[in-house]
Design a protein around this motif. Structure first.
Motif, PDB file in Angstrom:
ATOM      1  N   MET A  99       0.942  -1.290  -0.105  1.00 10.93           N
ATOM      2  CA  MET A  99      -0.119   0.136   0.028  1.00 10.93           C
ATOM      3  C   MET A  99       0.872   1.211   0.168  1.00 10.93           C
ATOM      4  N   ALA A 100       0.561   2.016   1.031  1.00 12.66           N
ATOM      5  CA  ALA A 100       1.450   3.364   0.948  1.00 12.66           C
ATOM      6  C   ALA A 100       2.664   3.217   1.530  1.00 12.66           C
ATOM      7  N   SER A 101       3.336   1.894   1.813  1.00 12.48           N
ATOM      8  CA  SER A 101       4.477   1.951   2.506  1.00 12.48           C
ATOM      9  C   SER A 101       5.989   2.662   1.716  1.00 12.48           C
ATOM     10  N   PRO A 102       5.863   2.862   0.282  1.00 15.54           N
ATOM     11  CA  PRO A 102       7.043   3.538  -0.414  1.00 15.54           C
ATOM     12  C   PRO A 102       7.419   4.714   0.449  1.00 15.54           C
ATOM     13  N   GLN A 103       6.314   5.598   1.232  1.00 14.44           N
ATOM     14  CA  GLN A 103       6.691   6.655   1.789  1.00 14.44           C
ATOM     15  C   GLN A 103       7.592   6.760   2.822  1.00 14.44           C
ATOM     16  N   CYS A 104       7.984   5.365   3.367  1.00  9.37           N
ATOM     17  CA  CYS A 104       9.037   5.184   4.394  1.00  9.37           C
ATOM     18  C   CYS A 104       9.902   4.473   4.033  1.00  9.37           C
ATOM     19  N   VAL A 105       9.732   3.230   3.302  1.00  7.40           N
ATOM     20  CA  VAL A 105      10.659   2.373   2.927  1.00  7.40           C
ATOM     21  C   VAL A 105      11.593   2.844   1.725  1.00  7.40           C
ATOM     22  N   GLY A 106      10.979   3.718   0.987  1.00 12.86           N
ATOM     23  CA  GLY A 106      11.760   4.260  -0.136  1.00 12.86           C
ATOM     24  C   GLY A 106      11.090   3.588  -1.426  1.00 12.86           C
ATOM     25  N   TYR A 107      11.072   4.456  -2.417  1.00 15.07           N
ATOM     26  CA  TYR A 107      10.220   4.161  -3.639  1.00 15.07           C
ATOM     27  C   TYR A 107      11.015   2.741  -4.587  1.00 15.07           C
ATOM     28  N   ASP A 108      12.273   2.725  -4.475  1.00 17.92           N
ATOM     29  CA  ASP A 108      13.223   1.824  -5.269  1.00 17.92           C
ATOM     30  C   ASP A 108      12.969   0.593  -4.558  1.00 17.92           C
ATOM     31  N   ARG A 109      12.471  -0.364  -5.377  1.00 17.03           N
ATOM     32  CA  ARG A 109      12.042  -1.580  -4.771  1.00 17.03           C
ATOM     33  C   ARG A 109      13.561  -2.505  -4.500  1.00 17.03           C
ATOM     34  N   ASN A 110      14.578  -2.063  -5.155  1.00 15.94           N
ATOM     35  CA  ASN A 110      15.833  -2.694  -5.109  1.00 15.94           C
ATOM     36  C   ASN A 110      16.700  -2.175  -3.782  1.00 15.94           C
TER      37      ASN A 110
ATOM     38  N   MET B 200       9.966   3.525  12.836  1.00 20.35           N
ATOM     39  CA  MET B 200      10.914   4.445  12.020  1.00 20.35           C
ATOM     40  C   MET B 200      11.009   5.533  12.308  1.00 20.35           C
ATOM     41  N   ASP B 201      11.960   5.880  13.129  1.00 19.23           N
ATOM     42  CA  ASP B 201      12.179   7.148  13.632  1.00 19.23           C
ATOM     43  C   ASP B 201      12.782   8.405  12.584  1.00 19.23           C
ATOM     44  N   HIS B 202      13.484   7.822  11.799  1.00 20.24           N
ATOM     45  CA  HIS B 202      13.963   8.721  11.131  1.00 20.24           C
ATOM     46  C   HIS B 202      13.968   8.235   9.615  1.00 20.24           C
ATOM     47  N   PRO B 203      12.732   8.346   9.045  1.00 19.42           N
ATOM     48  CA  PRO B 203      12.603   8.106   7.585  1.00 19.42           C
ATOM     49  C   PRO B 203      13.489   8.943   6.495  1.00 19.42           C
TER      50      PRO B 203
END
Length: 381
Positions: free
Chosen positions: A255-266, A371-374
């Motif tokens: 879902m919206a997780s790229p906002q915190c884990v990053g948009y690049d899947r790699n 995640m304290d520091h995205p």
């Protein structure tokens, strides 16, 4: 600068901000028919970018609110301008509200008998004859168009197209406005979650004065600064979604997780259970950290389920005021969270994503449970 202000003023005085009652470059219409407000907002930003790309005026649709648990148990269609100002959108591209389009332009330029639906060939396969766009099949599609008394007279199918920038010329060649003045789609011509390059468009999404005034009155009445705002997503439906992390059916992008884990899947960071479904221990840990950092005197809780107000009060021995309002519309929560001195959200939630984008635009600090520091995301157009 004075000249720019004059041009903007003139644009606001015209029906569609382009200098006349009808835009010869054509119009883009769509149903915001995927998900609740957070998803609709993601799609709106992508659709705004798509309208600019193909150079059509966007007919801004009302928001769809689902009232399944309160009378009259039907969808509520809320005009865009009830929550947000239309004028700032004109700084980016030409727009008109769908209500104004249907009232002032459709009777002459898009009358019954000339209303063509556009959809992918794959979507038409759901129809009986395999050649008709399913524009009004089921809820919310049918009720959305019925509010404007719209029925579609024919369908135009297409394939081999996508909504990305590389397809710009193909869209324009395939559907020239001289032949197809109104491009009406069954859903948003955009991706979910919103693309990273479209996140900065949130700067043009500005709260209406009425909503801002109401939310500010809540802040003045119930909160003291500094305050930390938190969004808790803990309902049963959310718990089921987060199970995909533990059973291995979902990876970092959920879902919206790229906002915190990053948009690049790699290179995406791992998506943990605490980031999707934080337990009370994680909620308390994050709150203790950020309340101390900002020297907060209050905590504002927005939750779809358990607010943990008692536990939070006990965590701070009653020295920090804890406020949980459950306002009449969720947009009040969004506004108050957006104005907080620090915001802690849910990484996977599009509701949180709305708040995070707004805060990024205005340079306000945010973090996520787990995640304290995205990472910093693209914040320029």
């Amino acid at each position: 600068m004075a000249g720019l202000r004059l041009l903007l003023l003139l644009a606001l005085l015209r029906p569609n901000g382009v200098g006349g009652a009808w835009d010869p470059a054509g119009y883009l219409l769509y149903c915001p028919c995927m998900g609740r407000f957070g998803n609709q907002a993601d799609h709106f930003l992508g659709t705004l970018a798509f309208a600019k790309m193909i150079n059509r005026t966007l007919a801004v649709p009302p928001w769809i609110e689902y009232r399944h648990h309160r009378p009259p148990y039907t969808n509520l269609h809320v005009p865009y301008k009830e929550y947000f100002k239309v004028a700032p959108l004109l700084e980016y591209h030409r727009v008109i509200t769908l209500e104004e389009f249907m009232e002032k332009l459709a009777p002459v330029h898009w009358p019954p008998g000339k209303r063509v639906a556009f959809c992918f060939e794959a979507a038409a396969q759901r129809s009986v004859d395999k050649r008709t766009c399913p524009m009004k099949d089921g809820n919310p599609f049918g009720p959305f168009w019925d509010q404007f008394d719209v029925d579609f007279d024919s369908s135009e199918l297409f394939g081999g197209l996508s909504f990305g920038a590389s397809y710009k010329d193909r869209w324009i060649r395939r559907f020239p406005p001289s032949e197809y003045p109104v491009l009406a789609l069954p859903g948003a011509p955009a991706q979910f979650p919103v693309l990273e390059e479209h996140r900065p468009l949130h700067r043009f999404v500005v709260w209406s004065d009425n909503l801002a005034d109401k939310a500010e009155s809540y802040i003045d009445s119930f909160l003291v600064r500094p305050y930390v705002g938190i969004h808790l997503r803990l309902g049963s439906d959310w718990k089921n979604a987060c199970k995909m992390l533990t059973d291995g059916t979902a990876g970092s992008h959920l879902m919206a997780s790229p906002q915190c884990v990053g948009y690049d899947r790699n290179t995406a960071a791992p998506l943990t259970t605490d980031m999707c479904l934080p337990d009370l221990k994680e909620i308390q840990r994050a709150l203790k950290l950020w309340v101390e950092v900002v020297k907060a005197k209050a905590v504002y809780v927005a939750s779809d389920s358990e607010p943990y107000t008692t536990e939070i009060q006990q965590l701070f021995n009653g020295k920090v005021k804890v406020v949980y309002l459950q306002p009449e519309v969720a947009q009040i929560d969004l506004y108050i969270l957006g104005q907080s001195d620090h915001f802690i959200g849910n990484c996977v939630s599009s509701f949180t994503a709305f708040v995070k984008r707004e805060r990024d635009v205005h340079g306000r600090p945010s973090s996520f449970f787990g995640m304290d520091h995205p990472p910093e995301l693209r914040d320029e157009l």
